[in-house]
Motif scaffolding. Structure first.
Motif, PDB file in Angstrom:
ATOM      1  N   THR A   4       8.679  23.728  78.984  1.00 44.93           N
ATOM      2  CA  THR A   4       7.960  23.092  77.940  1.00 44.93           C
ATOM      3  C   THR A   4       7.334  24.138  77.865  1.00 44.93           C
ATOM      4  N   ARG A   5       6.265  23.776  78.953  1.00 50.07           N
ATOM      5  CA  ARG A   5       5.336  25.570  78.846  1.00 50.07           C
ATOM      6  C   ARG A   5       5.518  26.303  78.660  1.00 50.07           C
ATOM      7  N   THR A   6       5.873  26.788  79.674  1.00 51.13           N
ATOM      8  CA  THR A   6       6.296  28.230  79.412  1.00 51.13           C
ATOM      9  C   THR A   6       7.028  28.968  77.665  1.00 51.13           C
ATOM     10  N   LEU A   7       8.164  27.891  77.035  1.00 43.27           N
ATOM     11  CA  LEU A   7       8.591  28.404  76.408  1.00 43.27           C
ATOM     12  C   LEU A   7       8.105  28.634  74.907  1.00 43.27           C
ATOM     13  N   LEU A   8       7.395  27.089  74.861  1.00 43.60           N
ATOM     14  CA  LEU A   8       6.474  27.122  73.681  1.00 43.60           C
ATOM     15  C   LEU A   8       5.737  28.881  73.305  1.00 43.60           C
ATOM     16  N   SER A   9       5.165  28.510  75.307  1.00 40.77           N
ATOM     17  CA  SER A   9       4.872  29.565  75.259  1.00 40.77           C
ATOM     18  C   SER A   9       5.120  31.128  74.427  1.00 40.77           C
ATOM     19  N   LEU A  10       6.464  31.302  74.442  1.00 45.58           N
ATOM     20  CA  LEU A  10       7.053  32.275  74.183  1.00 45.58           C
ATOM     21  C   LEU A  10       6.794  32.806  72.843  1.00 45.58           C
ATOM     22  N   SER A  11       7.099  31.324  72.092  1.00 41.09           N
ATOM     23  CA  SER A  11       6.237  31.580  70.472  1.00 41.09           C
ATOM     24  C   SER A  11       5.005  32.651  70.362  1.00 41.09           C
TER      25      SER A  11
ATOM     26  N   VAL B 212       8.296  31.461  59.285  1.00 39.95           N
ATOM     27  CA  VAL B 212       7.404  30.462  60.500  1.00 39.95           C
ATOM     28  C   VAL B 212       6.159  31.480  61.110  1.00 39.95           C
ATOM     29  N   PRO B 213       4.818  31.110  60.601  1.00 37.59           N
ATOM     30  CA  PRO B 213       3.655  31.847  60.963  1.00 37.59           C
ATOM     31  C   PRO B 213       3.457  32.605  62.377  1.00 37.59           C
ATOM     32  N   ALA B 214       3.046  33.592  62.658  1.00 38.38           N
ATOM     33  CA  ALA B 214       3.062  34.178  63.861  1.00 38.38           C
ATOM     34  C   ALA B 214       1.401  33.529  64.505  1.00 38.38           C
TER      35      ALA B 214
ATOM     36  N   ASP C 275      -1.402  35.160  64.164  1.00 37.72           N
ATOM     37  CA  ASP C 275      -2.508  34.838  62.610  1.00 37.72           C
ATOM     38  C   ASP C 275      -2.484  33.313  62.387  1.00 37.72           C
ATOM     39  N   GLY C 276      -3.110  33.056  64.102  1.00 33.21           N
ATOM     40  CA  GLY C 276      -3.543  31.831  63.937  1.00 33.21           C
ATOM     41  C   GLY C 276      -3.135  29.713  64.258  1.00 33.21           C
ATOM     42  N   ALA C 277      -1.733  30.586  63.753  1.00 27.22           N
ATOM     43  CA  ALA C 277      -0.625  29.312  64.109  1.00 27.22           C
ATOM     44  C   ALA C 277      -0.672  28.882  65.265  1.00 27.22           C
ATOM     45  N   GLU C 278       0.034  27.336  65.700  1.00 32.53           N
ATOM     46  CA  GLU C 278       0.038  26.570  66.386  1.00 32.53           C
ATOM     47  C   GLU C 278       1.261  26.793  67.008  1.00 32.53           C
ATOM     48  N   ARG C 279       0.853  26.905  69.039  1.00 30.88           N
ATOM     49  CA  ARG C 279       2.720  27.801  69.233  1.00 30.88           C
ATOM     50  C   ARG C 279       3.596  25.977  68.508  1.00 30.88           C
ATOM     51  N   SER C 280       5.452  27.180  67.970  1.00 32.12           N
ATOM     52  CA  SER C 280       6.133  26.155  68.100  1.00 32.12           C
ATOM     53  C   SER C 280       6.921  26.291  69.016  1.00 32.12           C
TER      54      SER C 280
ATOM     55  N   ALA D 239       9.145  29.945  68.989  1.00 31.11           N
ATOM     56  CA  ALA D 239       9.473  30.240  70.432  1.00 31.11           C
ATOM     57  C   ALA D 239      10.748  30.901  70.217  1.00 31.11           C
ATOM     58  N   LEU D 240      12.576  30.240  69.725  1.00 35.62           N
ATOM     59  CA  LEU D 240      13.241  30.152  69.692  1.00 35.62           C
ATOM     60  C   LEU D 240      14.006  31.923  68.795  1.00 35.62           C
ATOM     61  N   LEU D 241      12.932  31.675  68.015  1.00 36.88           N
ATOM     62  CA  LEU D 241      12.885  32.772  67.246  1.00 36.88           C
ATOM     63  C   LEU D 241      12.508  34.539  67.777  1.00 36.88           C
ATOM     64  N   ALA D 242      11.485  33.990  67.974  1.00 35.15           N
ATOM     65  CA  ALA D 242      10.720  34.687  68.779  1.00 35.15           C
ATOM     66  C   ALA D 242      12.070  35.318  70.663  1.00 35.15           C
ATOM     67  N   ILE D 243      12.300  35.141  70.865  1.00 38.87           N
ATOM     68  CA  ILE D 243      13.936  34.628  72.019  1.00 38.87           C
ATOM     69  C   ILE D 243      15.215  35.474  71.615  1.00 38.87           C
ATOM     70  N   LEU D 244      15.489  34.626  70.301  1.00 37.87           N
ATOM     71  CA  LEU D 244      16.300  35.709  69.565  1.00 37.87           C
ATOM     72  C   LEU D 244      16.308  37.114  69.130  1.00 37.87           C
ATOM     73  N   LEU D 245      15.434  37.221  67.947  1.00 38.21           N
ATOM     74  CA  LEU D 245      15.129  38.890  68.026  1.00 38.21           C
ATOM     75  C   LEU D 245      14.986  39.426  68.704  1.00 38.21           C
ATOM     76  N   HIS D 246      13.833  39.780  69.583  1.00 38.81           N
ATOM     77  CA  HIS D 246      14.160  40.032  70.860  1.00 38.81           C
ATOM     78  C   HIS D 246      15.099  39.984  72.381  1.00 38.81           C
ATOM     79  N   SER D 247      16.380  38.868  72.271  1.00 40.61           N
ATOM     80  CA  SER D 247      17.387  39.521  72.271  1.00 40.61           C
ATOM     81  C   SER D 247      18.554  40.100  71.910  1.00 40.61           C
TER      82      SER D 247
END
Lengths: 284, 285
Positions: free
Chosen positions: B50-57, B66-68, B71-76, B80-88
């Motif tokens: 939950t929290r950890t996965l969310l923090s990956l955003s 999906v704003p970063a 840039d002031g956006a909420e974590r979502s 997080a999923l996009l970040a994981i995909l990008l770095h993977s």
């Protein structure tokens, strides 16, 4: 003359020194030496095309190795306690040695046990198989947080790697032992303990020692990268410092000394293995 | 001979994995020390997913609507999923490019230098010397040469793979039964024709272990390169989190990495095993 015929010939003993010198002469193959010369020449040629900040000359690296080995005052400015390659090499070598000994004891014991008892194997296999496919390096940042920057985290990383490698080798070696050996011993009245001591352990020694050499070879790089990630001394720290100073000549000299130490350790290990397994046909 | 119980052993293996996961959870409840305020040393699964996965955003640079977070956006979870995909994708692309480059270069060089016994002897010592240099300790050198961005990592992985494939090729060619080569030569095959129709197929079974070995070494090399200065990728995520002692993030990303390496190894082992169905049992390495 074939080696077999050579050993059958009467009066071989006085000729021993001679055959050794001949073996040495055969080992120093002029063509292989020429290969080394070509390699150095190509390196030298490349330095003429590239700036020295990218690729230093072979002579420069050799000179740097000679100077830095006993005393490299520049290193002390970066907070290294030992301002020379020798001291850091010793630190790294100690860590590798301790880690290999500890890791090997764990790995050999668990490997032999899992080959003997299917239940142990079923329990350990998923863990060991995962640890065998995933680069052990993944654990380095965790160890740095758990144990802090220092000897412990680097040694733990290498212990882990050596233990996994030797578990795999020991388990395979024990499984490869021909069951007829154990059956014969049992028929002759040997108990479990004697079978372990007189049959299983000796029969697995050659393969396990082969695994030990492989683990030893891999341990140097892992130890160095653990030191690169967080340490106050050791060759990895030296390389990190020199990389920060954009000093490829120094890095190459450090790598060269680390590689030579690894070769030396492997040679010693090979000699020890050859001595310990003289009796074994499998080792040859 | 000992009787094997494949089904029972599989259940035991599963039970061990489940016990490890459960043990982790118990440890997180018992050992509540914190690496820093709000950051448990051992994060339970309910926190990790939950929290950890969310923090990956935090690692998502923005885009695709999906704003970063920067840039002031909420974590979502989406970020997080996009970040994981990008770095993977970054890590896997580096690995794939390095494997391709290193594999091809190693194979071609290995075949070329196995041309005759003479060339084999010529390269023997330089090759052995290069192999003794500890690969992972060379990361800084490659970063000096090729930079800390994608190129540096790809060249480093390619170098590591290339050395392994090269050595494996030379070794495999040396082990081809001489009679294969003699027969083809006696029937009038030229050197090039011999390489293409005899040498290349004959080394395929022996190359399987080399390929599997280089995949493992490749994962290690790409991780090492990313630990030591890359600006993206799974390894970068882990060391970046380490600097702030975010142990839960490190753990989650490391689990992801373990998943990728295990799956890729199993897939490659199965695939190469199937491709070698034609080879005699004893020749498959």
């Amino acid at each position: 003359m074939t080696p077999v015929a050579d050993s059958l010939r009467p009066g071989r003993a006085p000729d021993r020194l001679g055959s050794r010198t001949r073996a040495l002469a055969r080992a120093v193959d002029p063509l292989r030496l020429a290969g080394v010369a070509i390699g150095v020449a190509v390196w030298q040629g490349l330095t003429m095309l590239l700036p020295p900040i990218i690729l230093p000359t072979p002579a420069g690296v050799a000179g740097r190795l000679r100077d830095d080995f006993w005393s490299a005052p520049a290193l002390s400015y970066y907070g290294l306690t030992e301002p020379n390659l020798y001291g850091n090499l010793l630190y790294t070598a100690q860590n590798v040695l301790v880690a290999v000994l500890a890791g090997a004891s764990i790995g050999i014991a668990s490997g032999l046990l899992s080959a003997r008892f299917p239940l142990v194997q079923a329990g350990l296999d998923p863990v060991v198989m995962t640890a065998g496919t995933v680069p052990i390096l993944i654990a380095a940042p965790f160890l740095l947080i758990w144990f802090g920057v220092g000897r412990t985290s680097a040694v733990c990383l290498v212990v882990f790697y050596v233990a996994v490698t030797l578990h795999i080798f020991a388990a395979r070696a024990a499984r490869n032992v021909d069951p007829i050996f154990e059956q014969s011993a049992r028929t002759l009245g040997a108990g479990s303990r004697r079978v372990l001591r007189d049959v299983l352990l000796p029969a697995t020694v050659p393969e396990i020692l082969g695994g030990l050499r492989i683990a030893l070879a891999g341990a140097w790089g892992l130890e160095a990268v653990a030191e690169l990630l967080g340490s106050q001394s050791g060759m990895g720290k030296v390389i990190e410092v020199l990389a920060g100073a954009t000093d490829p000549q120094g890095i190459m000299a450090a790598l060269l000394s680390l590689g030579s130490t690894a070769v030396l350790a492997d040679l010693l290990a090979a000699l020890a293995v050859a001595r310990l397994t003289r009796w074994s046909a499998a080792a040859r | 001979m000992k009787v094997r119980h494949p089904t029972r052993d599989r259940w035991i293996s599963l039970a061990v994995l489940a016990a490890l996961a459960l043990g982790w959870q118990v440890l997180s409840l018992v050992y509540t020390a914190e690496a820093q305020p709000g950051e448990p040393m051992v994060a339970g699964w309910q926190v990790l997913f939950t929290r950890t996965l969310l923090s990956l955003s935090d690692y998502w640079p923005g885009g695709l609507g999906v704003p970063a977070v920067a840039d002031g956006a909420e974590r979502s979870y989406l970020a997080a999923l996009l970040a994981i995909l990008l770095h993977s994708a970054d890590t896997i692309l580096r690995l794939a490019a390095g494997l391709m480059l290193g594999g091809v270069a190693g194979l071609v060089l290995g075949l070329a230098l196995s041309w005759s016994r003479w060339t084999r002897r010529l390269v023997d010592w330089p090759l052995q010397f290069i192999r003794t240099l500890p690969l992972l300790a060379m990361v800084p050198l490659f970063q000096l040469w090729f930079g800390t961005d994608a190129l540096g990592e790809v060249v480093f992985v390619a170098y590591g793979i290339g050395v392994i494939v090269f050595a494996g090729t030379v070794n495999a060619v040396r082990n081809i039964p001489q009679i294969y080569l003699d027969n083809a030569r006696a029937l009038g095959a030229s050197r090039l024709f011999l390489t293409r129709t005899v040498v290349l197929p004959a080394i395929v079974p022996a190359m399987r272990s080399t390929v599997l070995l280089s995949l493992g070494a490749g994962w290690g090399a790409v991780l090492g390169a990313e630990y030591l200065g890359a600006q993206s990728g799974l390894g970068y995520m882990i060391v970046y989190a380490q600097q702030f002692a975010f142990l839960d993030r490190m753990f989650l990303v490391a689990l992801l990495f373990v998943f990728y390496t295990s799956v890729s190894t199993v897939v490659l082992a199965r695939l190469t095993g199937r491709m070698l169905a034609w080879a005699p049992e004893g020749q498959r390495a």
